[in-house]
Design an enzyme around this catalytic site. Structure first.
Site, PDB file in Angstrom:
ATOM      1  N   GLY A  18       0.827  -1.201   0.000  1.00  0.00           N
ATOM      2  CA  GLY A  18       0.000   0.000   0.000  1.00  0.00           C
ATOM      3  C   GLY A  18       0.863   1.253   0.000  1.00  0.00           C
ATOM      4  O   GLY A  18       0.631   2.185  -0.773  1.00  0.00           O
ATOM      5  N   CYS A 381     -15.629  10.544  17.809  1.00  0.00           N
ATOM      6  CA  CYS A 381     -16.775   9.633  17.667  1.00  0.00           C
ATOM      7  C   CYS A 381     -17.159   9.027  19.025  1.00  0.00           C
ATOM      8  O   CYS A 381     -17.699   9.750  19.863  1.00  0.00           O
ATOM      9  CB  CYS A 381     -16.488   8.585  16.602  1.00  0.00           C
ATOM     10  SG  CYS A 381     -18.010   7.976  15.855  1.00  0.00           S
ATOM     11  N   HIS A 507     -14.844  11.751  12.137  1.00  0.00           N
ATOM     12  CA  HIS A 507     -13.471  11.231  12.147  1.00  0.00           C
ATOM     13  C   HIS A 507     -12.524  12.176  11.395  1.00  0.00           C
ATOM     14  O   HIS A 507     -12.261  11.964  10.203  1.00  0.00           O
ATOM     15  CB  HIS A 507     -13.443   9.841  11.502  1.00  0.00           C
ATOM     16  CG  HIS A 507     -14.113   8.805  12.335  1.00  0.00           C
ATOM     17  ND1 HIS A 507     -13.453   8.091  13.304  1.00  0.00           N
ATOM     18  CD2 HIS A 507     -15.399   8.395  12.376  1.00  0.00           C
ATOM     19  CE1 HIS A 507     -14.293   7.264  13.897  1.00  0.00           C
ATOM     20  NE2 HIS A 507     -15.488   7.435  13.356  1.00  0.00           N
ATOM     21  N   GLU A 509      -9.449  12.334  11.500  1.00  0.00           N
ATOM     22  CA  GLU A 509      -8.171  11.696  11.109  1.00  0.00           C
ATOM     23  C   GLU A 509      -8.144  11.287   9.643  1.00  0.00           C
ATOM     24  O   GLU A 509      -7.077  11.159   9.056  1.00  0.00           O
ATOM     25  CB  GLU A 509      -7.886  10.492  12.010  1.00  0.00           C
ATOM     26  CG  GLU A 509      -8.803   9.271  11.854  1.00  0.00           C
ATOM     27  CD  GLU A 509     -10.066   9.324  12.719  1.00  0.00           C
ATOM     28  OE1 GLU A 509     -10.495  10.434  13.097  1.00  0.00           O
ATOM     29  OE2 GLU A 509     -10.625   8.240  13.009  1.00  0.00           O
TER      30      GLU A 509
HETATM   31  N1  GLN Z   1     -20.316   3.056  18.705  1.00  0.00           N
HETATM   32  C1  GLN Z   1     -20.615   4.432  18.479  1.00  0.00           C
HETATM   33  C2  GLN Z   1     -21.760   4.618  17.499  1.00  0.00           C
HETATM   34  O1  GLN Z   1     -22.078   3.718  16.765  1.00  0.00           O
HETATM   35  C3  GLN Z   1     -19.392   5.193  18.017  1.00  0.00           C
HETATM   36  C4  GLN Z   1     -18.942   4.789  16.661  1.00  0.00           C
HETATM   37  C5  GLN Z   1     -17.517   5.220  16.366  1.00  0.00           C
HETATM   38  O2  GLN Z   1     -16.796   5.609  17.262  1.00  0.00           O
HETATM   39  N2  GLN Z   1     -17.091   5.131  15.117  1.00  0.00           N
HETATM   40  O3  GLN Z   1     -22.315   5.676  17.414  1.00  0.00           O
END
Ligand code: GLN
Length: 541
Positions: A18, A381, A507, A509
């Protein structure tokens, strides 16, 4: 005319196909070419979205919501190639598509077979990327040559030169040249065998990229060239990099891989413009600060589970001229040993995304510690959901507040299932996925960091901030710093009386690059640098 480069790997997995593919893409872009990239994965899961991080590492999410292999993260960090669902196919997806066609009667009564039906489907997926605005398509084949499950992919790419012309195709094979201590020498036999398997399938590699811990000498290269039937200058050494993966493209360039590709395709291109890249390596090599950041998650013992977060922290460091030492910590260890003990001495904390109950209390506890001690914190998240739980329990007096993901009967469901998720039973591809817009409130820390109040970020979640608790949590000091444009979903929360306490439902990142750090990672590292410099923080009374 679009050219095709196929990247295969032999001898062992984890050779860095990759990274090598991404680096080749980056070098060709630096020479002015328009590159498209894709990865074909031989496993049967339809996508990695349903796989455990222990199996597969991180699931990398694209703007269009595709849940893909983490190698696509390298592609996006190294190049500006647009990635979509067409950039990652698995055996499962290919069979699913062929079987659906069969059910619709599209094969007109024929017997459906691996050759030609599966291989045709694979070829179509490769050729779909060869649009008029693409000079080169780089297709990486996952797995290792010799695996039973990679055979249909290799057969398909063997056939493509027959259709588009051999002169428009190039096969690059990555292989391992191990050093045998007992013999005191590098061994080329595994490479000969692996190329032998490829040639049996009908693929003669044009370039061999030899992964090795030691320099190949001329006699090693001559031997490989002769036995594998490639010119000497097409035996390219790619030595282990212990400093940074961002050295890989430069080392491949010094071995003239871009020259070789352009010459082979007969393309005249401008000299490579690599100034940005040299500059970032210079910054990496000459940091002015040093900070240590703890990442508290369930998969702290897995190198690839939080891959993009570790990369984004490096980018934050590059932007702030800081060397970032990242320490993954298992959230269950926090439960056992306490945040005071395990987090003392860090300059910053990240609580990443995740699913499932294991280790949740450790995450909430780590966040409490960061909040009370003024430790710069970025929640991502699930990390944001845990921050809301901490604030609810400890600042808003909502005893036993929780997410209904972990406690269905909590008296205070401050995080709950999104309405659109009620009744969803299929697990694959059904979360709130991909790029979604958010509106930032003026005057917040994040609006300053982004320099904008309109952003788009990638999501992957089912649960959300429960708006019924908005007033109570705001009264406790939580700032709702961003929501979806219609105000129905909370996207960012922050605390004002703190050096850097920011938690996001998305996210960030996935959108950070070495040449352009994501503002939230740059912000976290900047706050960590300040803390490290000793600026004591005292909570307002
Ligand atoms: N488990 C949590 C949700 O489904 C957070 C998901 C995550 O961190 N990607 O909302």
């Amino acid at each position: 005319m679009t050219r095709h480069i196929f990247v295969t790997g032999g001898v062992v997995s984890s050779l860095g196909k990759g990274l090598t593919s991404a680096s080749i893409g980056m070098l060709l872009e630096a020479r002015g070419l328009r590159v498209r990239m894709q990865k074909l994965d031989p496993y049967i899961n339809v996508d990695p979205g349903t796989m455990s991080p222990y199996q597969h590492g991180e699931v990398y999410v694209l703007d269009d919501g595709s849940e893909t292999d983490l190698d696509l993260g390298h592609y996006e960090r190294f190049t500006s190639t647009p990635l979509t669902h067409e950039s990652n196919y698995t055996t499962g997806q290919i069979y699913l598509s062929v079987i659906n066609k069969e059910r619709r009667g599209e094969f007109l009564g024929k017997t459906v077979q691996v050759i030609p039906h599966i291989t045709n489907e694979i070829k179509e997926m490769v050729r779909n990327l060869a649009t008029a605005d693409a000079d080169v398509v780089i297709t990486e084949i996952g797995g290792t040559v010799g695996d039973i499950e990679s055979l249909p992919f290799l057969e398909a790419i063997r056939q493509i030169p027959l259709e588009v012309g051999r002169e428009n195709c190039m096969f690059i094979h990555l292989t391992l040249v191990p050093y045998l201590k007992a013999a005191g020498e590098l061994k080329t036999k595994p490479t000969q065998h692996s190329v032998g398997i490829l040639r049996q399938i009908g693929i003669q590699p044009d370039v061999l990229v030899c992964r090795t811990e030691r320099a190949l000498d001329i006699s090693d290269r001559e031997k490989i060239a002769l036995f594998c039937n490639v010119p000497l200058d097409a035996v390219i050494e790619e030595r282990d990099k212990d400093f940074s993966i961002y050295e890989v493209p430069l080392s491949l360039q010094s071995n003239r891989i871009d020259e070789l590709i352009l010459k082979r395709f007969g393309i005249q291109a401008r000299p490579a413009d690599l100034e940005e890249w040299h500059d970032l390596l210079h910054r990496l090599r000459n940091p002015e600060h040093e900070v240590s950041i703890a990442v508290v998650g369930k998969y702290a013992d897995h190198r690839d589970a939080y891959k993009s977060i570790y990369e984004a922290l490096d980018h934050g460091g590059i932007s702030q001229r800081a060397q970032v030492r990242v320490q993954p910590i298992k959230s269950e260890d926090i439960e056992r040993e306490g945040a005071e003990r395990l987090l003392a001495g860090f300059d910053g904390l990240i609580v990443p995304g995740g699913f499932g109950e294991r280790g949740i209390e450790g995450k909430v506890e780590a966040i409490r510690f960061a909040r009370e001690r003024g430790l710069p914190f970025l929640g991502i998240c699930l990390g944001m959901q845990c921050a809301v739980i901490d604030v609810a329990r400890n600042l808003a007096d909502l005893a036993d507040a929780h997410s209904t993901e972990f406690d269905r009967h909590t008296p205070h469901p401050v995080i709950c299932l999104m309405e659109e998720q009620q009744g969803v039973v299929d697990k694959g591809g059904t979360m709130r996925l991909g790029a979604q817009p958010a509106v930032l409130m003026e005057g917040t820390r994040v609006a300053a960091a982004y320099g904008s109040t309109r952003i788009s970020e990638r999501h992957r979640h089912r649960y959300e901030f429960n708006l019924q608790y908005r007033a109570a949590l705001e009264a406790a000091g939580l700032v709702i710093a961003a929501t979806s444009p219609d105000g129905s979903l909370v996207e960012i929360v922050e605390l004002t009386d703190h050096p850097w306490f920011v938690a996001v439902q998305f996210h960030p990142e996935f959108k950070s690059k070495p040449t352009a750090a994501h503002p939230l990672f740059a912000g976290l590292v900047a706050a960590a640098v300040e803390r490290h410099a000793g600026s004591a923080w005292v909570a307002e009374a």
